[in-house]
Scaffold this active site. Structure first.
Site, PDB file in Angstrom:
ATOM      1  N   PHE A 162      -4.560  -1.719  13.131  1.00 48.20           N
ATOM      2  CA  PHE A 162      -3.602  -1.437  14.214  1.00 48.20           C
ATOM      3  C   PHE A 162      -4.041  -0.287  15.115  1.00 48.20           C
ATOM      4  O   PHE A 162      -3.636  -0.197  16.265  1.00 48.20           O
ATOM      5  CB  PHE A 162      -2.223  -1.103  13.611  1.00 48.20           C
ATOM      6  CG  PHE A 162      -2.163   0.271  12.992  1.00 48.20           C
ATOM      7  CD1 PHE A 162      -1.895   1.396  13.778  1.00 48.20           C
ATOM      8  CD2 PHE A 162      -2.429   0.464  11.644  1.00 48.20           C
ATOM      9  CE1 PHE A 162      -1.876   2.671  13.210  1.00 48.20           C
ATOM     10  CE2 PHE A 162      -2.407   1.727  11.084  1.00 48.20           C
ATOM     11  CZ  PHE A 162      -2.138   2.837  11.859  1.00 48.20           C
ATOM     12  N   LYS A 186      -8.400 -12.097  13.164  1.00 48.42           N
ATOM     13  CA  LYS A 186      -7.084 -11.828  12.567  1.00 48.42           C
ATOM     14  C   LYS A 186      -6.723 -10.391  12.927  1.00 48.42           C
ATOM     15  O   LYS A 186      -7.171  -9.442  12.302  1.00 48.42           O
ATOM     16  CB  LYS A 186      -7.089 -11.979  11.039  1.00 48.42           C
ATOM     17  CG  LYS A 186      -5.661 -11.921  10.492  1.00 48.42           C
ATOM     18  CD  LYS A 186      -5.564 -11.351   9.092  1.00 48.42           C
ATOM     19  CE  LYS A 186      -5.289  -9.894   8.993  1.00 48.42           C
ATOM     20  NZ  LYS A 186      -4.031  -9.359   9.515  1.00 48.42           N
ATOM     21  N   SER A 243      -8.396   0.003   5.932  1.00 52.62           N
ATOM     22  CA  SER A 243      -8.349   0.910   4.785  1.00 52.62           C
ATOM     23  C   SER A 243      -9.392   0.530   3.729  1.00 52.62           C
ATOM     24  O   SER A 243      -9.850  -0.616   3.666  1.00 52.62           O
ATOM     25  CB  SER A 243      -6.967   0.859   4.142  1.00 52.62           C
ATOM     26  OG  SER A 243      -6.782  -0.407   3.530  1.00 52.62           O
ATOM     27  N   GLU A 264     -16.029  -1.424   7.733  1.00 53.54           N
ATOM     28  CA  GLU A 264     -15.897  -0.113   8.391  1.00 53.54           C
ATOM     29  C   GLU A 264     -14.527   0.400   7.971  1.00 53.54           C
ATOM     30  O   GLU A 264     -13.513  -0.001   8.510  1.00 53.54           O
ATOM     31  CB  GLU A 264     -16.051  -0.288   9.902  1.00 53.54           C
ATOM     32  CG  GLU A 264     -16.323   0.994  10.634  1.00 53.54           C
ATOM     33  CD  GLU A 264     -15.046   1.667  11.079  1.00 53.54           C
ATOM     34  OE1 GLU A 264     -14.649   2.646  10.402  1.00 53.54           O
ATOM     35  OE2 GLU A 264     -14.457   1.243  12.073  1.00 53.54           O
ATOM     36  N   CYS A 298      -9.919   6.326  12.296  1.00 55.15           N
ATOM     37  CA  CYS A 298     -10.697   6.512  11.049  1.00 55.15           C
ATOM     38  C   CYS A 298     -11.627   7.691  11.199  1.00 55.15           C
ATOM     39  O   CYS A 298     -12.116   8.229  10.205  1.00 55.15           O
ATOM     40  CB  CYS A 298     -11.395   5.246  10.587  1.00 55.15           C
ATOM     41  SG  CYS A 298     -11.964   4.205  11.849  1.00 55.15           S
ATOM     42  N   GLU A 398      -7.592   9.719   2.132  1.00 52.13           N
ATOM     43  CA  GLU A 398      -7.346   9.608   3.576  1.00 52.13           C
ATOM     44  C   GLU A 398      -5.871   9.301   3.824  1.00 52.13           C
ATOM     45  O   GLU A 398      -5.392   8.224   3.468  1.00 52.13           O
ATOM     46  CB  GLU A 398      -8.193   8.483   4.176  1.00 52.13           C
ATOM     47  CG  GLU A 398      -7.958   8.279   5.672  1.00 52.13           C
ATOM     48  CD  GLU A 398      -8.568   6.984   6.201  1.00 52.13           C
ATOM     49  OE1 GLU A 398      -8.402   5.929   5.564  1.00 52.13           O
ATOM     50  OE2 GLU A 398      -9.192   7.037   7.272  1.00 52.13           O
TER      51      GLU A 398
HETATM   52  C1  UN1 Z   1     -11.418   3.601  14.397  1.00 49.96           C
HETATM   53  O1  UN1 Z   1     -10.656   4.532  14.231  1.00 49.96           O
HETATM   54  O2  UN1 Z   1     -11.334   2.547  13.722  1.00 49.96           O
HETATM   55  O3  UN1 Z   1     -14.813   7.289  17.435  1.00 49.96           O
HETATM   56  C2  UN1 Z   1     -12.461   3.565  15.419  1.00 49.96           C
HETATM   57  C3  UN1 Z   1     -13.682   7.007  17.777  1.00 49.96           C
HETATM   58  C4  UN1 Z   1     -13.440   5.665  18.425  1.00 49.96           C
HETATM   59  C5  UN1 Z   1     -13.422   4.586  17.410  1.00 49.96           C
HETATM   60  C6  UN1 Z   1     -12.549   4.814  16.251  1.00 49.96           C
HETATM   61  N1  UN1 Z   1     -14.420   5.384  19.411  1.00 49.96           N
HETATM   62  O4  UN1 Z   1     -12.752   7.742  17.615  1.00 49.96           O
END
Ligand code: UN1
Length: 511
Positions: A162, A186, A243, A264, A298, A398
């Protein structure tokens, strides 16, 4: 909100949307209704008919058929189609960026930035479509030639989160398409509308170029759709962003059938602040990293590792900077911090706060769930800072919320050890003007993350680099550099243009 209605109209979003698409057919799924609720004001925006297993099989069949045609179209021609998609995204940048902000809750600036990343990856992919290079080698045998080439891999399943509801899809899809693959997306069940809007935006390009039905598919739905993709041998590559818990489930299922996955996953990103750090640069870098997207990237900054001599000063400056933060409607350009995605995320924030206190941590900027008419969705929280020890279980975890941990170090080796001493390995940074410190941090003895920055924060990566990380982050790389290789299969070719059949390794075989 009148303005939002105009945006929804421009993007072809209705009250009830077809949640299943093959790029040509957009139909209602049989899996029940998926509600899209905005965390900005708690209002229901619209809904989608999500996919059930029969919809899934229908879409996969279309994708399998489409691959047979699409892979035969020359890569630069596929690139030309992606170029047109980039142009469409340019036209709808404001509308899509606004919907990202409203459906997901990130600031309008960041919503627009997300669409900009989509445009940028289109440009990158167009160039790449003429640069899917293989190597040539010198054969050990006379009158032989060796080289490797890259072929399309097949159907790519894209599971996105999201927090970057549309950009992550585009990093995967645009590369996969120029590589000759077809995609089934998805999207997160928390942000279906931005996904359907993205498909609407590229629909005219698919039509005008007679792109086979099945090249760009969407299946809205929950976890079970992800599980179908992960377990299905017809899906050559599953790219999953989200996650660590989700990634482990997907990775295990794909590995069981010896499929390919690109994971990722979570980060636990730290910034080291050394005595020589330029704090005019470092403080905004920390604050943007920690509170941007309400701590739901992330790459969000979760830990600050500060040298003892400057610890008090950094602490004071951070407290002062946090006091300036304006929390509220992310569509209002004056606000720095918007809401969390939903009330469940608020509970996770509260739980993490309790765990910090139980472990012995001290809050120097207090956590708070915000109340009042402007926070009526119940999803707004105050960014907070706690002094902690790196070993606390909650610090090792996290939490997708704006909770920043402050940790003290004495020497550089200790700082690097703390930085690396978490299960995740996505992004990291150091602020220093000392070349020995920065080079050590970037060396094999330094950060163990997929991203290591000097004098910039942990988030906001450019699309040109390979994006991803090590350990529980999953090891996959998306976006730039040579990340495209995972979307293709490598073939080594040896050609004999002579009149004899010499064997490799000098083996003699005569008949
Ligand atoms: C993510 O949070 O899944 O480096 C990607 C960044 C963004 C990408 C984050 N370009 O903060």
């Amino acid at each position: 909100m009148e303005n939002i209605q105009t945006v929804l109209d421009a993007l072809g979003i209705q009250q009830l949307n077809n949640g299943v698409s093959t790029g040509k057919v957009h139909q209602a799924g049989n899996g029940g209704i998926l509600e899209a609720v905005s965390p900005v004001d708690g209002k229901r925006i619209a809904q989608a008919n999500q996919a059930d297993r029969s919809d899934y099989d229908f879409v996969v069949q279309k994708a399998v058929e489409a691959f047979k045609i699409w892979k035969q179209i020359p890569a630069p021609k596929r690139g030309e189609i992606v170029r047109q998609m980039g142009d469409q995204l340019r036209k709808f940048k404001t509308e899509l960026g606004t919907l990202v902000s409203y459906e997901m809750g990130k600031s309008l600036q960041e919503g627009l930035g997300e669409v900009q990343e989509m445009i940028d990856i289109c440009d990158f992919a167009v160039g790449l479509s003429r640069q899917l290079y293989g190597l040539s080698m010198h054969s050990e045998r006379p009158q032989h030639r060796m080289y490797e080439q890259w072929h399309p891999i097949g159907v790519v399943g894209i599971i996105s989160a999201f927090n970057f509801p549309v950009a992550v899809w585009s990093w995967n899809a645009m590369l996969a398409w120029v590589c000759g693959d077809v995609c089934i997306w998805k999207p997160s069940e928390k942000t279906p509308l931005t996904a359907l809007a993205s498909q609407n935006i590229i629909k005219t390009v698919l039509e005008e170029n007679d792109v086979p039905e099945g090249v760009s598919c969407i299946l809205t739905g929950g976890r079970e759709v992800g599980a179908w993709l992960a377990n299905d041998p017809r899906i050559a590559l599953v790219s999953a962003t989200g996650s660590t818990r989700m990634g482990k489930a997907v990775g295990e299922a794909v590995a069981r059938r010896l499929g390919k996955s690109l994971l990722e996953l979570g980060g636990n990103n730290a910034i080291i602040i050394t005595p020589s750090a330029d704090l005019h640069v470092a403080i905004p870098g920390i604050v943007f990293g920690a509170v941007g997207t309400a701590g739901q990237r992330c790459t969000s900054t979760r830990r600050i590792i500060v040298q003892a001599e400057i610890y008090e000063e950094v602490k004071q400056r951070l407290v002062k900077a946090y006091a300036q933060l304006r929390i509220g409607n992310p569509l209002d350009a004056n606000m720095h911090v918007g809401p969390l995605i939903d009330k469940d995320a608020v509970s996770q924030y509260q739980l993490a706060v309790e765990k910090v206190i139980d472990a012995g941590g001290t809050f120097i900027v207090e956590p708070q769930v915000l109340n009042g008419p402007e926070f009526s969705s119940g999803c707004y929280v105050a960014p907070c800072i706690a002094e902690v020890q790196n070993r606390y279980a909650i610090v090792q975890h996290e939490t997708f919320a704006p909770i920043l941990y402050l940790i003290k170090y004495n020497d550089m080796e200790e700082a690097i050890a703390i930085q690396n001493d978490v299960p995740q390995g996505l992004s990291s940074a150091i602020f220093t003007l000392n070349i020995r410190e920065s080079e050590l941090f970037l060396s094999h003895a330094g950060s163990d993350c997929g991203i290591a920055n000097v004098n910039i924060g942990t988030s906001g990566a450019e699309i040109g680099g390979a994006f991803g990380g090590e350990k529980e982050t999953g090891g996959g790389r998306e976006s730039g550099s040579d990340a495209w290789k995972v979307y293709m299969r490598r073939q080594t070719n040896t050609i004999n243009y002579g009149t004899a059949l010499p064997l490799a390794q000098g083996i003699k075989f005569e008949i």
